[in-house]
Motif scaffolding. Structure first.
Motif, short mmCIF file in Angstrom:
data_model
loop_
_atom_site.label_atom_id
_atom_site.label_comp_id
_atom_site.label_asym_id
_atom_site.label_seq_id
_atom_site.Cartn_x
_atom_site.Cartn_y
_atom_site.Cartn_z
N MET A 23 0.82 -1.19 0.00
CA MET A 23 0.00 0.00 0.00
C MET A 23 0.87 1.26 0.00
N SER A 24 1.93 1.26 0.79
CA SER A 24 2.77 2.44 0.90
C SER A 24 3.42 2.81 -0.43
N SER A 25 3.94 1.80 -1.14
CA SER A 25 4.58 2.11 -2.41
C SER A 25 3.54 2.59 -3.44
N LYS A 26 2.31 2.11 -3.33
CA LYS A 26 1.25 2.58 -4.23
C LYS A 26 0.99 4.07 -4.01
N ILE A 27 0.91 4.48 -2.74
CA ILE A 27 0.69 5.90 -2.43
C ILE A 27 1.85 6.73 -2.96
N LEU A 28 3.07 6.25 -2.77
CA LEU A 28 4.24 6.99 -3.26
C LEU A 28 4.22 7.13 -4.77
N CYS A 29 3.83 6.07 -5.47
CA CYS A 29 3.75 6.13 -6.94
C CYS A 29 2.65 7.08 -7.40
N GLU A 30 1.50 7.02 -6.74
CA GLU A 30 0.41 7.94 -7.10
C GLU A 30 0.83 9.39 -6.89
N ASN A 31 1.54 9.67 -5.78
CA ASN A 31 2.03 11.03 -5.54
C ASN A 31 3.04 11.44 -6.60
N SER A 32 3.89 10.51 -7.01
CA SER A 32 4.87 10.82 -8.05
C SER A 32 4.19 11.31 -9.32
N VAL A 33 3.17 10.58 -9.75
CA VAL A 33 2.45 10.97 -10.96
C VAL A 33 1.71 12.29 -10.75
N LYS A 34 1.09 12.43 -9.59
CA LYS A 34 0.34 13.65 -9.28
C LYS A 34 1.23 14.89 -9.35
N TYR A 35 2.49 14.71 -8.97
CA TYR A 35 3.41 15.85 -8.93
C TYR A 35 4.42 15.82 -10.06
N GLY A 36 3.99 15.37 -11.23
CA GLY A 36 4.73 15.60 -12.46
C GLY A 36 5.70 14.55 -12.93
N ALA A 37 5.78 13.40 -12.30
CA ALA A 37 6.74 12.38 -12.72
C ALA A 37 6.30 11.70 -14.01
N SER A 38 7.24 11.51 -14.90
CA SER A 38 6.98 10.71 -16.09
C SER A 38 7.72 9.37 -15.99
N GLU A 39 8.63 9.26 -15.01
CA GLU A 39 9.35 8.01 -14.76
C GLU A 39 9.38 7.76 -13.25
N ILE A 40 9.12 6.51 -12.88
CA ILE A 40 9.20 6.09 -11.49
C ILE A 40 10.01 4.81 -11.45
N LYS A 41 10.98 4.76 -10.57
CA LYS A 41 11.80 3.56 -10.41
C LYS A 41 11.57 3.01 -9.01
N ILE A 42 11.26 1.72 -8.93
CA ILE A 42 11.06 1.05 -7.65
C ILE A 42 12.12 -0.03 -7.51
N ASP A 43 12.84 0.02 -6.41
CA ASP A 43 13.89 -0.96 -6.14
C ASP A 43 13.58 -1.61 -4.80
N VAL A 44 13.57 -2.93 -4.76
CA VAL A 44 13.31 -3.67 -3.53
C VAL A 44 14.50 -4.59 -3.29
N LYS A 45 15.05 -4.52 -2.07
CA LYS A 45 16.18 -5.40 -1.76
C LYS A 45 16.21 -5.68 -0.27
N THR A 46 17.00 -6.68 0.10
CA THR A 46 17.20 -7.00 1.51
C THR A 46 18.67 -6.79 1.83
N THR A 47 18.92 -6.12 2.95
CA THR A 47 20.28 -5.90 3.43
C THR A 47 20.26 -5.91 4.95
N GLN A 48 21.19 -6.60 5.55
CA GLN A 48 21.36 -6.61 7.00
C GLN A 48 20.04 -6.76 7.76
N ASN A 49 19.28 -7.78 7.44
CA ASN A 49 17.99 -8.06 8.09
C ASN A 49 16.99 -6.92 7.96
N LYS A 50 17.06 -6.20 6.85
CA LYS A 50 16.08 -5.15 6.56
C LYS A 50 15.58 -5.30 5.14
#
Length: 104
Positions: free
Chosen positions: A1-28
């Motif tokens: 849900m959180s990443s969806k809100i962030l993507c919607e805000n990106s488009v709302k505020y002028g983004a034509s490109e959105i990059k999403i990166d998901v990874k695990t590091t040090q138990n996070k």
């Protein structure tokens, strides 16, 4: 849900490109959402997660919304003992980094 809100805000505020990166590091789990939208002035960043906060331009709101989306993002992430970080440059874009701890 959180990443969806962030993507919607990106488009709302002028983004034509959105990059999403998901990874695990040090138990996070890290989710990074970066865009090439309007960006924000540095003075706005300290308030951006406050309830009902919206960036104004000449005392006018140029987009629809209640100022709750980023507030909810932060609250959801905090419930999972996570952290949110934001960097932004005006007319270049914004990057949100979400870190959530997990156990193996």
């Amino acid at each position: 849900m959180s990443s969806k809100i962030l993507c919607e805000n990106s488009v709302k505020y002028g983004a034509s490109e959105i990059k999403i990166d998901v990874k695990t590091t040090q138990n996070k789990l890290e989710i990074i959402v970066a865009d090439n939208g309007n960006g924000m002035e540095h003075k706005e960043l300290k308030n951006i997660f406050e309830k009902f906060y919206r960036i104004q331009s000449n005392n006018i709101h140029n987009s629809k919304g209640l100022g709750l989306g980023l507030f909810f993002v932060k609250k959801i992430i905090e419930k999972y003992n996570g952290k949110t970080e934001i960097t932004s440059e005006l007319n270049i874009g914004t990057t949100f980094k979400i870190s959530i701890p997990y156990e193996d």
